[in-house]
Design an enzyme around this catalytic site. Structure first.
Site, short mmCIF file in Angstrom:
data_model
loop_
_atom_site.label_atom_id
_atom_site.label_comp_id
_atom_site.label_asym_id
_atom_site.label_seq_id
_atom_site.Cartn_x
_atom_site.Cartn_y
_atom_site.Cartn_z
N SER A 268 -2.92 -1.24 4.44
CA SER A 268 -2.69 -2.69 4.50
C SER A 268 -1.48 -2.99 3.62
O SER A 268 -1.04 -2.16 2.83
CB SER A 268 -3.91 -3.47 4.01
OG SER A 268 -4.03 -3.37 2.59
N TYR A 270 -1.55 -4.96 1.17
CA TYR A 270 -2.08 -4.89 -0.20
C TYR A 270 -2.04 -3.46 -0.72
O TYR A 270 -1.53 -3.18 -1.81
CB TYR A 270 -3.51 -5.43 -0.24
CG TYR A 270 -4.32 -4.88 -1.39
CD1 TYR A 270 -4.10 -5.32 -2.69
CD2 TYR A 270 -5.27 -3.88 -1.19
CE1 TYR A 270 -4.82 -4.79 -3.76
CE2 TYR A 270 -6.00 -3.35 -2.23
CZ TYR A 270 -5.77 -3.81 -3.51
OH TYR A 270 -6.48 -3.27 -4.56
#
Length: 482
Positions: A268, A270
């Site tokens: 991701s 993140y």
């Protein structure tokens, strides 16, 4: 003994109070709302302007009559001997100390005798307002939390409110507090949040990578011997078809052997920000001699620590929604309210897990046993491995013992990930330093479920199902009905 509580707040002028306005100018939708408020950005800017009336670089103090002298005379593990033989408490700056892991860690270190300060821009609370979310548990303001802690223990935790992406604020914080160790939790921590839309992906990478770069420069310029304890994630490694080592792997290729950083397969925006952090930290350790420990943490569950249990005002947040909630915490809330447990896809996704009580223990061990100058250590911070199906099964059995009718459903996986895979990650270094794990037990599951049942009236059923898709992320800021 009764308490007489008085408070004072010494405010220090800082141009860092402009941080939120700068963030809005840099990323107009970095703080977007998921609700169609119309002039929502204008309303948020008005809140920012109100904040400007008080300086955001704030040190909060509280005076109180302690409950007993025991808390003041407790043996301290957070101290060094000075040349004169007297004990000098180590000073620890907890960046992101108002969040889930940071708050528990700040209290734990303070109780252990460290001189603790929190630096936080309180944006995690803003995320809840933006997304229409709320903690299962009622959360007191950071100021009331710290006043309560002072009242109960006689210990002061200083508070610096500001954005570490604002280097002037961070510089002032480092020069004022002079930390011996900096524990860095101050990042946007949710993979789903980073996958909502382009603006949140950009915000996540800018906030996390630039914030960490600023911390590294602050250490270099103002506290060269400060030990950086950085919260990483096991998600950096992905799910390779070989054993996951702790940060490094020794490889023999074409007759030559070398020890290299373990390959990263982030899943991701993140997780990618965490990979960038690790590379930047490794480089500055080599180039500048910074000492750093990267704690690649697994999935955390639980809410209680010895310190947060001392008073309801100290209670930690408990996220159960599809954006910030972690698997076991979500399952316990779902069981408590009679919602089927939501297993993504086939449910074979396997990860490392740990109790939040072990999070604070691991951070303390890292601080007490610092890296050498120029050393970039990597510890895999988890205690057990479970698949999603295994967690659901454990939660089901625990719920049935409490008379709950717990069902499980498979929902389409909103993530792009292997749903059945090999997973075997090493995690010995923290054990060697003295970690005493709190393993997942029937009694702990019972405690978590009872906790969820206690607060089930606060559950918003609309927030249980996942609504962020890895494949459907787009440029247009995403909105949702209230």
């Amino acid at each position: 003994m009764s308490h007489v509580l008085s408070t004072s707040c010494s405010l220090k002028l800082s141009s860092s109070r402009k941080s939120y306005s700068r963030a809005l100018d840099r990323h107009p939708a970095s703080c977007p709302t998921l609700f169609n408020f119309g002039s929502s950005r204008g309303a948020l800017r008005r809140l920012v302007l109100q904040e400007k009336r008080t300086q955001r670089s704030c040190v909060a103090h509280a005076a109180t009559i302690p409950i007993s002298q025991e808390s003041l005379t407790e043996t301290s593990s957070g101290s060094d001997q000075t040349s004169s033989g007297s004990a000098k408490a180590q000073r620890v700056l907890v960046i992101g100390g108002d969040g889930y892991c940071g708050w528990a860690t700040a209290l734990h270190l303070s109780k252990k005798g460290y001189e603790v300060a929190i630096a936080d821009n309180l944006i995690r609370r803003l995320f809840d307002h933006q997304l229409g979310l709320d903690s299962l548990t009622p959360i007191a303001s950071i100021h009331n939390r710290l006043r309560c802690w002072k009242s109960l223990t006689g210990k002061t935790i200083e508070l610096y409110i500001g954005d570490i992406c604002d280097f002037e604020f961070l510089s002032e914080t480092f020069k004022s507090f002079e930390p011996d160790a900096a524990v860095h939790f101050g990042e946007q921590r949710s993979a789903p949040y980073s996958m909502i839309d382009r603006t949140r992906a950009v915000f996540t990478q800018h906030n996390n990578v630039i914030g960490t770069l600023n911390v590294l420069f602050a250490i270099k310029e103002f506290r060269e011997q400060c030990h950086l304890v950085k919260l990483g994630t096991m998600g950096e490694y992905g799910t390779p078809n070989i054993d996951i080592e702790e940060g490094y792997i020794t490889i023999t290729h074409n007759g030559r052997t070398d020890t290299l950083p373990y390959p990263k397969q982030a899943s991701s925006f993140y997780h990618l920000s965490k990979v960038h952090d690790s590379n930047n930290i490794a480089f500055t350790c080599k180039a500048w001699g910074i000492r750093a420990t990267d704690l690649n943490q697994g999935v955390v569950y639980g809410v209680r620590t010895d310190e947060t249990e001392m008073h309801k005002v100290l209670c930690n947040r408990f996220d159960y929604d599809g954006v910030f909630g972690t698997a076991l915490n979500r399952f316990c809330v779902q069981a408590a309210v009679g919602h089927p447990l939501t297993v993504y896809g086939k449910g074979g996704q396997t990860r490392g897990y740990l109790d939040i009580r072990d999070t604070v223990q691991c951070v303390e061990l890292a601080i007490a046993n610092p890296a050498e100058s120029g050393e970039f250590r990597v510890f895999n911070q988890f205690t057990e491995q479970f698949s999603v199906h295994e967690l659901a099964s454990l939660a089901t059995k625990a719920g049935e013992k409490l008379g709950l009718d717990v069902k499980t459903i498979s929902v389409p996986n909103p993530r792009v990930e292997a749903e059945e895979h090999y997973y075997n990650a090493k995690h010995t270094k923290l054990i060697e330093l003295g970690l005493k794990p709190h393993l997942l037990s029937d009694s702990l599951l019972d405690s978590l479920l009872n906790f969820a049942i206690r607060f089930k009236d606060r559950v918003d059923m609309k927030q249980i199902m996942p609504n962020v898709s890895w494949r459907k992320i787009g440029v247009k800021p995403k909105t949702a009905a209230a």
